[in-house]
Design a protein around this motif. Structure first.
Motif, PDB file in Angstrom:
ATOM      1  N   HIS A 248       0.840  -1.192   0.000  1.00  0.00           N
ATOM      2  CA  HIS A 248       0.000   0.000   0.000  1.00  0.00           C
ATOM      3  C   HIS A 248       0.878   1.247   0.000  1.00  0.00           C
ATOM      4  O   HIS A 248       1.988   1.241   0.488  1.00  0.00           O
ATOM      5  N   PHE A 249       0.339   2.321  -0.509  1.00  0.00           N
ATOM      6  CA  PHE A 249       1.095   3.541  -0.779  1.00  0.00           C
ATOM      7  C   PHE A 249       0.897   4.552   0.343  1.00  0.00           C
ATOM      8  O   PHE A 249       0.316   5.596   0.163  1.00  0.00           O
ATOM      9  N   PHE A 250       1.378   4.245   1.550  1.00  0.00           N
ATOM     10  CA  PHE A 250       1.152   5.125   2.694  1.00  0.00           C
ATOM     11  C   PHE A 250       2.148   6.269   2.801  1.00  0.00           C
ATOM     12  O   PHE A 250       1.933   7.203   3.519  1.00  0.00           O
ATOM     13  N   PHE A 251       3.283   6.179   2.142  1.00  0.00           N
ATOM     14  CA  PHE A 251       4.382   7.095   2.418  1.00  0.00           C
ATOM     15  C   PHE A 251       4.728   7.993   1.236  1.00  0.00           C
ATOM     16  O   PHE A 251       5.876   8.315   1.015  1.00  0.00           O
ATOM     17  N   PHE A 252       3.740   8.411   0.490  1.00  0.00           N
ATOM     18  CA  PHE A 252       3.952   9.250  -0.682  1.00  0.00           C
ATOM     19  C   PHE A 252       4.675  10.553  -0.319  1.00  0.00           C
ATOM     20  O   PHE A 252       5.560  10.988  -1.046  1.00  0.00           O
ATOM     21  N   THR A 253       4.305  11.174   0.777  1.00  0.00           N
ATOM     22  CA  THR A 253       4.879  12.458   1.158  1.00  0.00           C
ATOM     23  C   THR A 253       6.376  12.361   1.395  1.00  0.00           C
ATOM     24  O   THR A 253       7.122  13.263   1.037  1.00  0.00           O
ATOM     25  N   PHE A 254       6.815  11.262   1.964  1.00  0.00           N
ATOM     26  CA  PHE A 254       8.250  11.121   2.212  1.00  0.00           C
ATOM     27  C   PHE A 254       9.018  10.993   0.900  1.00  0.00           C
ATOM     28  O   PHE A 254      10.120  11.514   0.774  1.00  0.00           O
ATOM     29  N   TYR A 255       8.435  10.333  -0.091  1.00  0.00           N
ATOM     30  CA  TYR A 255       9.114  10.174  -1.379  1.00  0.00           C
ATOM     31  C   TYR A 255       9.295  11.500  -2.100  1.00  0.00           C
ATOM     32  O   TYR A 255      10.225  11.664  -2.874  1.00  0.00           O
ATOM     33  N   THR A 256       8.403  12.444  -1.881  1.00  0.00           N
ATOM     34  CA  THR A 256       8.547  13.765  -2.509  1.00  0.00           C
ATOM     35  C   THR A 256       9.651  14.581  -1.847  1.00  0.00           C
ATOM     36  O   THR A 256      10.150  15.521  -2.449  1.00  0.00           O
ATOM     37  N   GLY A 257       9.997  14.249  -0.623  1.00  0.00           N
ATOM     38  CA  GLY A 257      11.019  15.000   0.097  1.00  0.00           C
ATOM     39  C   GLY A 257      10.492  16.256   0.746  1.00  0.00           C
ATOM     40  O   GLY A 257      11.260  17.042   1.304  1.00  0.00           O
ATOM     41  N   TYR A 258       9.194  16.480   0.684  1.00  0.00           N
ATOM     42  CA  TYR A 258       8.636  17.725   1.234  1.00  0.00           C
ATOM     43  C   TYR A 258       8.974  17.959   2.701  1.00  0.00           C
ATOM     44  O   TYR A 258       9.298  19.099   3.061  1.00  0.00           O
ATOM     45  N   PRO A 259       8.927  16.956   3.582  1.00  0.00           N
ATOM     46  CA  PRO A 259       9.244  17.258   4.981  1.00  0.00           C
ATOM     47  C   PRO A 259      10.644  17.823   5.179  1.00  0.00           C
ATOM     48  O   PRO A 259      10.884  18.581   6.115  1.00  0.00           O
ATOM     49  N   ILE A 260      11.559  17.517   4.276  1.00  0.00           N
ATOM     50  CA  ILE A 260      12.923  18.031   4.416  1.00  0.00           C
ATOM     51  C   ILE A 260      13.038  19.413   3.782  1.00  0.00           C
ATOM     52  O   ILE A 260      13.414  20.382   4.441  1.00  0.00           O
ATOM     53  N   TRP A 261      12.702  19.530   2.482  1.00  0.00           N
ATOM     54  CA  TRP A 261      12.893  20.822   1.845  1.00  0.00           C
ATOM     55  C   TRP A 261      11.869  21.845   2.286  1.00  0.00           C
ATOM     56  O   TRP A 261      12.133  23.043   2.261  1.00  0.00           O
ATOM     57  N   GLY A 262      10.698  21.430   2.718  1.00  0.00           N
ATOM     58  CA  GLY A 262       9.728  22.378   3.257  1.00  0.00           C
ATOM     59  C   GLY A 262      10.222  23.006   4.558  1.00  0.00           C
ATOM     60  O   GLY A 262      10.120  24.217   4.763  1.00  0.00           O
ATOM     61  N   ALA A 263      10.786  22.159   5.422  1.00  0.00           N
ATOM     62  CA  ALA A 263      11.326  22.664   6.691  1.00  0.00           C
ATOM     63  C   ALA A 263      12.541  23.564   6.465  1.00  0.00           C
ATOM     64  O   ALA A 263      12.702  24.591   7.135  1.00  0.00           O
ATOM     65  N   VAL A 264      13.383  23.207   5.510  1.00  0.00           N
ATOM     66  CA  VAL A 264      14.575  24.024   5.215  1.00  0.00           C
ATOM     67  C   VAL A 264      14.165  25.406   4.716  1.00  0.00           C
ATOM     68  O   VAL A 264      14.704  26.431   5.165  1.00  0.00           O
ATOM     69  N   PHE A 265      13.197  25.464   3.811  1.00  0.00           N
ATOM     70  CA  PHE A 265      12.750  26.761   3.293  1.00  0.00           C
ATOM     71  C   PHE A 265      12.107  27.603   4.391  1.00  0.00           C
ATOM     72  O   PHE A 265      12.357  28.811   4.484  1.00  0.00           O
ATOM     73  N   PHE A 266      11.296  26.987   5.229  1.00  0.00           N
ATOM     74  CA  PHE A 266      10.630  27.762   6.272  1.00  0.00           C
ATOM     75  C   PHE A 266      11.636  28.266   7.311  1.00  0.00           C
ATOM     76  O   PHE A 266      11.563  29.422   7.735  1.00  0.00           O
ATOM     77  N   CYS A 267      12.601  27.441   7.696  1.00  0.00           N
ATOM     78  CA  CYS A 267      13.633  27.881   8.640  1.00  0.00           C
ATOM     79  C   CYS A 267      14.492  28.987   8.031  1.00  0.00           C
ATOM     80  O   CYS A 267      14.866  29.949   8.719  1.00  0.00           O
ATOM     81  N   SER A 268      14.800  28.870   6.745  1.00  0.00           N
ATOM     82  CA  SER A 268      15.599  29.901   6.077  1.00  0.00           C
ATOM     83  C   SER A 268      14.855  31.231   6.014  1.00  0.00           C
ATOM     84  O   SER A 268      15.441  32.287   6.276  1.00  0.00           O
ATOM     85  N   SER A 269      13.577  31.176   5.678  1.00  0.00           N
ATOM     86  CA  SER A 269      12.819  32.432   5.606  1.00  0.00           C
ATOM     87  C   SER A 269      12.666  33.055   6.989  1.00  0.00           C
ATOM     88  O   SER A 269      12.727  34.279   7.131  1.00  0.00           O
ATOM     89  N   GLY A 270      12.490  32.233   8.012  1.00  0.00           N
ATOM     90  CA  GLY A 270      12.407  32.756   9.371  1.00  0.00           C
ATOM     91  C   GLY A 270      13.707  33.383   9.821  1.00  0.00           C
ATOM     92  O   GLY A 270      13.724  34.456  10.444  1.00  0.00           O
TER      93      GLY A 270
END
Length: 154
Positions: free
Chosen positions: A21-43
Motif C-alpha cells: 500500500h502507498f502510505f508514504f507518498f509524502t516522504f518520497y517527494t522530500g517535502y518534509p525536508i525541503w519544506g522545513a529548510v525553506f521555512f527555517c531559512s525564511s524565518g
C-alpha cells in the motif's frame, strides 16, 4: 516539527516496506525536508532583516518568504494527495491477503501523521503570507523610508 515528523514517516517506511500500500507518498517527494529548510531559512532571514534592516536583507527576506509560501502551497497539495491515496489504500486493506490489522494500523498512523503535517504546513503558509502582507504594507504603501534605510542626520 515538519522535519521531525518527516523523519519519523521515513523511518516507518523501511520496516513495513513489504506492505503493498502507498502510505508514504509524502516522504518520497522530500517535502518534509525541503519544506522545513525553506521555512527555517525564511524565518532566519526575517529575524536578521529585523535586527539589521538594510535593503538587501529585507529584499532577501521578502524573496525567501515568497519561496516559502510557494513551497507551503506545493506541500499542501502533496499532503492532500497523500491523504486521498491513504483513504483509498485503507479501503483495500480488508481485501489484502496480508494481515489486515497491520495494514489498518499503518494506514491510521500514516493518516494521523500526514494530517498533522498538513495542519503544520497550513500554519506555515499563514505565517509566511502574513509576513509578506506586512512587508508589502510597510514597503509599498506609505512608509518606504522607515523600512529601507535609516535617515541621514545633518
Amino acid at each position: 516539527m515538519i522535519l521531525a515528523l518527516g523523519v519519523f514517516l521515513g523511518s516507518l517506511q523501511y520496516p513495513y516496506h513489504f506492505q503493498k500500500h502507498f502510505f508514504f507518498f509524502t516522504f518520497y517527494t522530500g517535502y518534509p525536508i525541503w519544506g522545513a529548510v525553506f521555512f527555517c531559512s525564511s524565518g532566519t532571514l526575517s529575524v536578521v532583516a529585523g535586527i539589521k534592516p538594510t535593503r538587501t536583507w529585507i529584499q532577501n527576506s521578502f524573496g525567501m518568504n515568497i519561496a516559502s509560501a510557494t513551497i507551503a502551497l506545493v506541500g499542501t497539495a502533496f499532503l492532500s494527495l497523500n491523504i486521498a491515496v491513504n483513504i483509498q489504500s485503507l479501503r483495500s486493506c480488508h481485501s489484502s491477503s496480508e494481515s489486515p490489522d497491520l495494514c489498518n494500523y499503518m494506514g491510521s498512523i500514516s493518516n494521523g501523521m500526514v494530517s498533522l503535517l498538513l495542519i503544520l504546513t497550513l500554519l506555515e503558509l499563514c505565517v509566511t503570507i502574513s509576513t509578506i502582507a506586512m512587508w508589502c504594507n510597510a514597503n509599498c504603501c506609505n512608509s518606504r523610508e522607515e523600512i529601507s534605510s535609516p535617515p541621514n542626520s545633518v
